[in-house]
Design an enzyme around this catalytic site. Structure first.
Site, PDB file in Angstrom:
ATOM      1  N   TYR A   3     -15.491  -0.339   8.471  1.00 56.48           N
ATOM      2  CA  TYR A   3     -14.060  -0.037   8.592  1.00 56.48           C
ATOM      3  C   TYR A   3     -13.610  -0.152  10.051  1.00 56.48           C
ATOM      4  O   TYR A   3     -12.618  -0.809  10.358  1.00 56.48           O
ATOM      5  CB  TYR A   3     -13.824   1.381   8.075  1.00 56.48           C
ATOM      6  CG  TYR A   3     -12.449   1.939   8.287  1.00 56.48           C
ATOM      7  CD1 TYR A   3     -12.230   2.977   9.192  1.00 56.48           C
ATOM      8  CD2 TYR A   3     -11.351   1.457   7.572  1.00 56.48           C
ATOM      9  CE1 TYR A   3     -10.966   3.516   9.386  1.00 56.48           C
ATOM     10  CE2 TYR A   3     -10.083   1.997   7.767  1.00 56.48           C
ATOM     11  CZ  TYR A   3      -9.903   3.021   8.659  1.00 56.48           C
ATOM     12  OH  TYR A   3      -8.647   3.561   8.856  1.00 56.48           O
ATOM     13  N   GLN A   5      -2.045   7.350   1.142  1.00 53.73           N
ATOM     14  CA  GLN A   5      -1.735   8.590   1.873  1.00 53.73           C
ATOM     15  C   GLN A   5      -0.603   8.387   2.873  1.00 53.73           C
ATOM     16  O   GLN A   5       0.313   9.200   2.939  1.00 53.73           O
ATOM     17  CB  GLN A   5      -2.986   9.086   2.628  1.00 53.73           C
ATOM     18  CG  GLN A   5      -2.751  10.442   3.283  1.00 53.73           C
ATOM     19  CD  GLN A   5      -3.848  10.872   4.239  1.00 53.73           C
ATOM     20  OE1 GLN A   5      -4.660  10.065   4.706  1.00 53.73           O
ATOM     21  NE2 GLN A   5      -3.864  12.161   4.546  1.00 53.73           N
ATOM     22  N   ASP A  42       2.278  -1.616  -4.547  1.00 55.59           N
ATOM     23  CA  ASP A  42       0.867  -1.207  -4.501  1.00 55.59           C
ATOM     24  C   ASP A  42       0.190  -1.749  -5.759  1.00 55.59           C
ATOM     25  O   ASP A  42       0.858  -2.271  -6.659  1.00 55.59           O
ATOM     26  CB  ASP A  42       0.735   0.326  -4.421  1.00 55.59           C
ATOM     27  CG  ASP A  42      -0.559   0.732  -3.715  1.00 55.59           C
ATOM     28  OD1 ASP A  42      -0.514   1.599  -2.811  1.00 55.59           O
ATOM     29  OD2 ASP A  42      -1.614   0.148  -4.044  1.00 55.59           O
ATOM     30  N   GLY A  99       0.820  -1.205   0.000  1.00 57.00           N
ATOM     31  CA  GLY A  99       0.000   0.000   0.000  1.00 57.00           C
ATOM     32  C   GLY A  99       0.854   1.256   0.000  1.00 57.00           C
ATOM     33  O   GLY A  99       0.510   2.284   0.575  1.00 57.00           O
TER      34      GLY A  99
HETATM   35  C1  VAH Z   1     -10.901   7.663   7.548  1.00 61.22           C
HETATM   36  N1  VAH Z   1      -8.734   8.761   7.377  1.00 61.22           N
HETATM   37  O1  VAH Z   1     -11.391   8.754   7.489  1.00 61.22           O
HETATM   38  C2  VAH Z   1      -9.406   7.569   7.864  1.00 61.22           C
HETATM   39  C3  VAH Z   1      -9.171   7.458   9.349  1.00 61.22           C
HETATM   40  C4  VAH Z   1      -9.822   8.283  11.636  1.00 61.22           C
HETATM   41  C5  VAH Z   1     -10.006   8.435  10.167  1.00 61.22           C
HETATM   42  O2  VAH Z   1      -9.348   6.163   9.774  1.00 61.22           O
HETATM   43  O3  VAH Z   1     -11.548   6.667   7.369  1.00 61.22           O
END
Ligand code: VAH
Length: 311
Positions: free
Chosen positions: A137, A10, A32, A6
């Protein structure tokens, strides 16, 4: 040798440059899905879901340490839950298994403040607290933390992790995150002197400049194993702000900058997260200490992006 999965993302872009600086180009292999233009070291096209391809690189390149940065972030993850789970979890299992088999010695894997949910104390969120994430996530990142801890406890796998807050950087644009507004706003301020923010003006979130995030990562990865008391993931923190506070600081540099607010589905994600983080344990265990203040981050972002965008 170090392999970064990866590396075009970012975090990956800045982390790869730092690792080259510390360990030398010949000891860093970046990878990547797509190879960026002018890579700074050997850069392989690799799909993190392709176990055999990764195993081949680890053996052929004599990799000892893997920085596994591949993930689908919070906003995109809500739209593609099955792919997010697969990408975030299957790839982590692959790398942890390789370490268990003795193919690699050390792993870095980032977690996120996204593991905290609406039932978590929002101010100075503790290292250990109620953790009930409400995004795919966040669920995948907390499951990943518990997986890392299991592989450490059952198989002595030396996997280390920090819970990144929202990260602000200029070398690579973030993709699919809820905190991305804090990066987009700088591009729009310089290009159009105006920005329509997808979060409400008073949405307070923990944030950090990329240089501090990279510093924390390197410090954790190079500290003695004995100093590491947490094998899920460490809270780290720098500052927190709201969109209106950030806009006011940008206005100090660009007086006629205008911001408007048009909250979208990402508002619910942001509202489920903490407003500030307690990182006492990282400071105690391995001397974590951020260097960038909010003001310094703003001026650094504007000056770096002015050059990058040639505005
Ligand atoms: C997101 N930049 O926005 C990531 C991060 C805490 C935010 O995990 O999903």
């Amino acid at each position: 040798k170090i392999l970064i999965l990866g590396a075009a993302g970012q975090v990956g872009i800045d982390l790869t440059e730092k690792l080259i600086e510390i360990f030398g180009t010949e000891n860093v292999i970046a990878s990547d899905l797509k190879i960026p233009e002018n890579p700074k070291c050997k850069f392989l096209q690799l799909d993190a879901l392709d176990k055999e391809a990764i195993k081949e690189v680890i053996i052929h390149e004599k990799i000892t340490t893997v920085y596994h940065l591949v993930a689908m972030l919070s906003a995109t993850g809500e739209k593609k839950p099955l792919l997010a789970w697969k990408l975030n979890m299957d790839t982590l299992f692959t790398i942890l298994e390789f370490a268990k088999e003795g193919l690699i010695k050390k792993i870095f894997w980032p977690s996120s403040i996204a593991i905290f949910g609406p039932t978590t104390p929002k101010i100075n969120t503790p290292q250990s607290t109620i953790i009930e994430p409400t995004t795919i996530y966040g669920i995948s990142k907390y499951a990943g933390e518990l997986l890392c801890q299991w592989y450490y406890q059952k198989h002595k796998v030396d996997v280390r992790s920090v819970r990144y807050p929202g990260l602000i950087s200029w070398k690579a644009e973030p993709g699919g995150g809820t905190t991305d507004y804090a990066v987009e706003i700088f591009y729009e301020a310089l290009r159009n002197k105006s920005y329509t923010c997808f979060l409400k003006e008073d949405t307070r979130l923990p944030m950090m400049y990329i240089d501090d995030a990279i510093e924390a990562t390197i410090r954790l990865m190079t500290t003695e194993a004995e100093t590491i008391k947490t094998r899920t993931s460490y809270n780290i923190s720098a500052f927190d702000f709201t969109p209106s506070e950030l806009a006011a600081l940008i206005k100090k540099h660009i007086p006629d900058f205008q911001i408007r607010y048009s909250p979208d589905f990402r508002q619910n994600i942001a509202d489920s997260w903490p407003q500030s983080i307690d990182d006492t344990q990282a400071r105690q265990d391995w001397n974590w200490n951020p260097r960038f203040t909010l003001e310094k981050m703003v001026s650094e972002m504007l000056s770096k992006l002015t050059n990058k965008l040639k505005v």
